[in-house]
Structures are given as C-alpha cells and as structure tokens.
Design a protein around this motif. Sequence first.
Motif, PDB file in Angstrom:
ATOM      1  N   PHE A  62      25.032   2.482  30.921  1.00 44.72           N
ATOM      2  CA  PHE A  62      26.331   1.838  31.089  1.00 44.72           C
ATOM      3  C   PHE A  62      26.265   0.436  30.486  1.00 44.72           C
ATOM      4  O   PHE A  62      25.231  -0.226  30.525  1.00 44.72           O
ATOM      5  CB  PHE A  62      26.698   1.731  32.565  1.00 44.72           C
ATOM      6  CG  PHE A  62      27.069   3.045  33.207  1.00 44.72           C
ATOM      7  CD1 PHE A  62      28.392   3.423  33.336  1.00 44.72           C
ATOM      8  CD2 PHE A  62      26.075   3.902  33.670  1.00 44.72           C
ATOM      9  CE1 PHE A  62      28.730   4.623  33.923  1.00 44.72           C
ATOM     10  CE2 PHE A  62      26.410   5.111  34.258  1.00 44.72           C
ATOM     11  CZ  PHE A  62      27.736   5.476  34.383  1.00 44.72           C
ATOM     12  N   GLY A  63      27.369  -0.034  29.923  1.00 44.72           N
ATOM     13  CA  GLY A  63      27.375  -1.360  29.330  1.00 44.72           C
ATOM     14  C   GLY A  63      28.753  -1.745  28.859  1.00 44.72           C
ATOM     15  O   GLY A  63      29.767  -1.197  29.314  1.00 44.72           O
ATOM     16  N   VAL A  64      28.807  -2.697  27.922  1.00 46.46           N
ATOM     17  CA  VAL A  64      30.067  -3.218  27.428  1.00 46.46           C
ATOM     18  C   VAL A  64      30.715  -2.185  26.507  1.00 46.46           C
ATOM     19  O   VAL A  64      30.074  -1.647  25.607  1.00 46.46           O
ATOM     20  CB  VAL A  64      29.855  -4.544  26.679  1.00 46.46           C
ATOM     21  CG1 VAL A  64      31.174  -5.067  26.126  1.00 46.46           C
ATOM     22  CG2 VAL A  64      29.222  -5.575  27.605  1.00 46.46           C
ATOM     23  N   THR A 114      37.236  -6.130  26.125  1.00 41.59           N
ATOM     24  CA  THR A 114      36.003  -5.413  26.463  1.00 41.59           C
ATOM     25  C   THR A 114      35.819  -5.413  27.966  1.00 41.59           C
ATOM     26  O   THR A 114      36.365  -6.266  28.684  1.00 41.59           O
ATOM     27  CB  THR A 114      34.780  -6.079  25.798  1.00 41.59           C
ATOM     28  OG1 THR A 114      34.678  -7.435  26.270  1.00 41.59           O
ATOM     29  CG2 THR A 114      34.903  -6.058  24.286  1.00 41.59           C
ATOM     30  N   ILE A 115      35.021  -4.469  28.428  1.00 45.09           N
ATOM     31  CA  ILE A 115      34.716  -4.362  29.853  1.00 45.09           C
ATOM     32  C   ILE A 115      33.348  -3.728  30.003  1.00 45.09           C
ATOM     33  O   ILE A 115      32.944  -2.883  29.191  1.00 45.09           O
ATOM     34  CB  ILE A 115      35.788  -3.521  30.588  1.00 45.09           C
ATOM     35  CG1 ILE A 115      35.564  -3.596  32.099  1.00 45.09           C
ATOM     36  CG2 ILE A 115      35.787  -2.075  30.115  1.00 45.09           C
ATOM     37  CD1 ILE A 115      36.678  -2.934  32.911  1.00 45.09           C
ATOM     38  N   ASN A 116      32.610  -4.156  30.998  1.00 46.58           N
ATOM     39  CA  ASN A 116      31.300  -3.588  31.284  1.00 46.58           C
ATOM     40  C   ASN A 116      31.493  -2.380  32.198  1.00 46.58           C
ATOM     41  O   ASN A 116      31.902  -2.525  33.348  1.00 46.58           O
ATOM     42  CB  ASN A 116      30.403  -4.632  31.945  1.00 46.58           C
ATOM     43  CG  ASN A 116      28.943  -4.191  31.990  1.00 46.58           C
ATOM     44  OD1 ASN A 116      28.642  -2.999  32.003  1.00 46.58           O
ATOM     45  ND2 ASN A 116      28.038  -5.170  32.015  1.00 46.58           N
ATOM     46  N   SER A 117      31.214  -1.199  31.683  1.00 43.16           N
ATOM     47  CA  SER A 117      31.437   0.024  32.451  1.00 43.16           C
ATOM     48  C   SER A 117      30.520   0.141  33.655  1.00 43.16           C
ATOM     49  O   SER A 117      30.738   1.004  34.515  1.00 43.16           O
ATOM     50  CB  SER A 117      31.255   1.249  31.544  1.00 43.16           C
ATOM     51  OG  SER A 117      29.933   1.281  31.010  1.00 43.16           O
ATOM     52  N   ALA A 118      29.506  -0.695  33.767  1.00 45.23           N
ATOM     53  CA  ALA A 118      28.605  -0.626  34.914  1.00 45.23           C
ATOM     54  C   ALA A 118      29.307  -0.997  36.218  1.00 45.23           C
ATOM     55  O   ALA A 118      28.866  -0.601  37.300  1.00 45.23           O
ATOM     56  CB  ALA A 118      27.398  -1.533  34.695  1.00 45.23           C
ATOM     57  N   ILE A 119      30.424  -1.732  36.126  1.00 46.44           N
ATOM     58  CA  ILE A 119      31.118  -2.131  37.357  1.00 46.44           C
ATOM     59  C   ILE A 119      31.824  -0.950  38.011  1.00 46.44           C
ATOM     60  O   ILE A 119      32.253  -1.039  39.167  1.00 46.44           O
ATOM     61  CB  ILE A 119      32.128  -3.257  37.084  1.00 46.44           C
ATOM     62  CG1 ILE A 119      33.277  -2.753  36.184  1.00 46.44           C
ATOM     63  CG2 ILE A 119      31.438  -4.461  36.471  1.00 46.44           C
ATOM     64  CD1 ILE A 119      34.382  -3.753  35.998  1.00 46.44           C
ATOM     65  N   THR A 120      31.967   0.158  37.283  1.00 45.50           N
ATOM     66  CA  THR A 120      32.625   1.325  37.884  1.00 45.50           C
ATOM     67  C   THR A 120      31.786   1.933  39.001  1.00 45.50           C
ATOM     68  O   THR A 120      32.336   2.605  39.889  1.00 45.50           O
ATOM     69  CB  THR A 120      32.885   2.393  36.813  1.00 45.50           C
ATOM     70  OG1 THR A 120      31.627   2.795  36.233  1.00 45.50           O
ATOM     71  CG2 THR A 120      33.800   1.853  35.733  1.00 45.50           C
ATOM     72  N   LEU A 121      30.480   1.711  38.968  1.00 42.21           N
ATOM     73  CA  LEU A 121      29.615   2.290  40.000  1.00 42.21           C
ATOM     74  C   LEU A 121      29.828   1.635  41.362  1.00 42.21           C
ATOM     75  O   LEU A 121      30.101   2.336  42.344  1.00 42.21           O
ATOM     76  CB  LEU A 121      28.147   2.187  39.556  1.00 42.21           C
ATOM     77  CG  LEU A 121      27.800   2.959  38.273  1.00 42.21           C
ATOM     78  CD1 LEU A 121      26.365   2.679  37.859  1.00 42.21           C
ATOM     79  CD2 LEU A 121      28.021   4.448  38.470  1.00 42.21           C
ATOM     80  N   PRO A 122      29.706   0.305  41.493  1.00 40.07           N
ATOM     81  CA  PRO A 122      29.937  -0.268  42.828  1.00 40.07           C
ATOM     82  C   PRO A 122      31.374  -0.126  43.300  1.00 40.07           C
ATOM     83  O   PRO A 122      31.627   0.094  44.486  1.00 40.07           O
ATOM     84  CB  PRO A 122      29.547  -1.741  42.650  1.00 40.07           C
ATOM     85  CG  PRO A 122      29.708  -2.011  41.197  1.00 40.07           C
ATOM     86  CD  PRO A 122      29.329  -0.732  40.520  1.00 40.07           C
ATOM     87  N   ILE A 123      32.339  -0.236  42.369  1.00 40.89           N
ATOM     88  CA  ILE A 123      33.732  -0.103  42.791  1.00 40.89           C
ATOM     89  C   ILE A 123      34.017   1.298  43.289  1.00 40.89           C
ATOM     90  O   ILE A 123      34.643   1.495  44.336  1.00 40.89           O
ATOM     91  CB  ILE A 123      34.674  -0.472  41.627  1.00 40.89           C
ATOM     92  CG1 ILE A 123      34.530  -1.955  41.278  1.00 40.89           C
ATOM     93  CG2 ILE A 123      36.115  -0.149  41.986  1.00 40.89           C
ATOM     94  CD1 ILE A 123      35.368  -2.392  40.090  1.00 40.89           C
ATOM     95  N   GLY A 124      33.558   2.308  42.565  1.00 43.55           N
ATOM     96  CA  GLY A 124      33.857   3.689  42.938  1.00 43.55           C
ATOM     97  C   GLY A 124      33.114   4.158  44.173  1.00 43.55           C
ATOM     98  O   GLY A 124      33.711   4.589  45.159  1.00 43.55           O
ATOM     99  N   VAL A 125      31.795   4.050  44.166  1.00 42.08           N
ATOM    100  CA  VAL A 125      30.984   4.615  45.243  1.00 42.08           C
ATOM    101  C   VAL A 125      31.201   3.879  46.555  1.00 42.08           C
ATOM    102  O   VAL A 125      31.477   4.484  47.596  1.00 42.08           O
ATOM    103  CB  VAL A 125      29.489   4.601  44.849  1.00 42.08           C
ATOM    104  CG1 VAL A 125      28.634   5.123  45.998  1.00 42.08           C
ATOM    105  CG2 VAL A 125      29.264   5.444  43.599  1.00 42.08           C
ATOM    106  N   GLU A 126      31.074   2.569  46.543  1.00 42.71           N
ATOM    107  CA  GLU A 126      31.151   1.815  47.788  1.00 42.71           C
ATOM    108  C   GLU A 126      32.576   1.776  48.349  1.00 42.71           C
ATOM    109  O   GLU A 126      32.777   1.804  49.565  1.00 42.71           O
ATOM    110  CB  GLU A 126      30.628   0.392  47.571  1.00 42.71           C
ATOM    111  CG  GLU A 126      29.224   0.324  47.007  1.00 42.71           C
ATOM    112  CD  GLU A 126      28.204   1.047  47.879  1.00 42.71           C
ATOM    113  OE1 GLU A 126      28.429   1.176  49.103  1.00 42.71           O
ATOM    114  OE2 GLU A 126      27.176   1.487  47.332  1.00 42.71           O
TER     115      GLU A 126
END
Length: 279
Positions: A167-169, A181-193
């Motif tokens: 995951f990255g920009v 641009t957006i860092n796709s890594a932020i989808t993990l904490p937003i989605g799961v938590e």
Amino acid sequence: MSTPLRTSYPVPVAELIPAARNLAAELGELPSQNRLMKHLRVGKDKAKAVHAALAAERHLHSVPDPDETTADATTPDTAVETADETFVQVTPPVDPVPEATPTAVAVVPAESEERGISKTDDETTDTAADTGDKERPVRSWPMLLLALPAFVAVWSGWVGLGELTGFGVVHPLPGIADGFTINSAITLPIGVETYAAFALRVWLSGRVPAKARRFAKWSALSALGLGALGQVAYHLLEAAGVTAAPWPITTAVACLPVAVLGMGAALAHLIHTRENGSH
C-alpha cells in the motif's frame, strides 16, 4: 370560568365548599376527587370531604332505592319531577347522607382519566426527582482520553503494515485531478477499526433483531482480533528490519478492505431486516 383556589395556609373544608360549588356549576356535574385536588390545591383527605359535602348538597348520580324506582315507574309525573330536581334544581336530599359515608357515585371526568391524576403535587414532584436521579446517564467523555493514544498507535501500526505490504501513495483521479494523491495505507485503520467499533455498538445496543445482533457480535470480535494481529505483525516485522512483508501477510492485508466492505453491507442489511425475513 372558576379560578383555582390559591393560599399559603391550610383552608378549612367549609371555606373550600363555595369554590367547589362553583366548579360543579361550571362543569354541570359533580367533580371527581382528583379534579377537586387539582382545582382547590388540597390533599386527598380534604378533597374527599369536599366531594362528600357536594354530594350531600346536590345528590348527583345517587344510587336509587329499588322501592323508589318501582314507585317512579307507576307514577310518570313523579319520575319527570324527580329527574328535573336531579339534573336542574339544586335541592337537598330527603335523607341527608352523613359526610363520612356518602352514597353518591362519582363520575370521573375524561380529563382526569387521561391525565391520570392520583397524587398530590408534592408526591408527584418527589417521584419525578427520584426517577431522574436513577436514570441519570453515565458520562462518556473519559473515552476520549482512552481513544486518543489507542488511535495514534493503531493508525501508525496499520499504515506501517500497509506500506510493508504494497500500500502507498496513489492517484485516485487520473485525468481529472492528476495532482491529487492519497496514501492507500490509511484505508486499513479506517476500515477495520471503524467497523469493529460500529459492530460492537450494534451488538451491545440490544435494539436490533437477534440475527443482526449475533452477526455483529462475531464480526466485531473478528475485526478486533484482526486488528490485534495486524499490530503484532507490523511490530514483529519492524523489529526484525523487514522491508517487505511475506506473501501470506501481504495476501491477508490486501483482502481486508474487501472483507470489511462485505461485513459492513451484511450488517446494515440485517439491521433493517425483521425476524420473519420481510423488510
């Protein structure tokens, strides 16, 4: 319209009767004890005494003697006269009933029945105060202090693990906004938590169908477990100096956004579905 009696000292029953008599004339019938309590602002005992006095004066809705009913049936003129005296004229009864044991049957007005007036003002105030103390909610602002450090740790862990798994920009709007641009890594904490917190609330609320509550329970525990495993995996890889996560971890992390979307859609559907399966 008669005005409720206002006073700051106990009023004798004899002084309350004129105001009660005016109220009875205004209503066209014998007021109930609850109505007298509200209008005269007195307790139950005085209202009962005033009610008995009015019943003795007006003789409204009294229970007829069977012998008198038979006699009235044989003499129509007398019956008409009795009816006139009962509903139009204000005359004392032939045999006055003692105040302690009135024989009048009170007709409770609809207004009193709807409001359910059965206590004095003081008793109602005390009951409301006691109920308010028992139902006072627990303050939830301390959760902000608990959530802040957890948010920082969880966010940094998921973003770090996402970067180790590819995951990255990214440019989400190519040809439309190339500079965005957006860092796709932020989808993990937003989605799961976020899903874990939402499913946990649905489970503990007790306001959803049983099937939705069971699904929320197990999916919330699963999301919390995945979140914990993700944090463990990131810190182990970071401590070992790994720059790219192994393929099993990369595969599991890559599937998380899809899994969260599926669980969220299923839970939203179950929440709005009745027990019998109809919408």
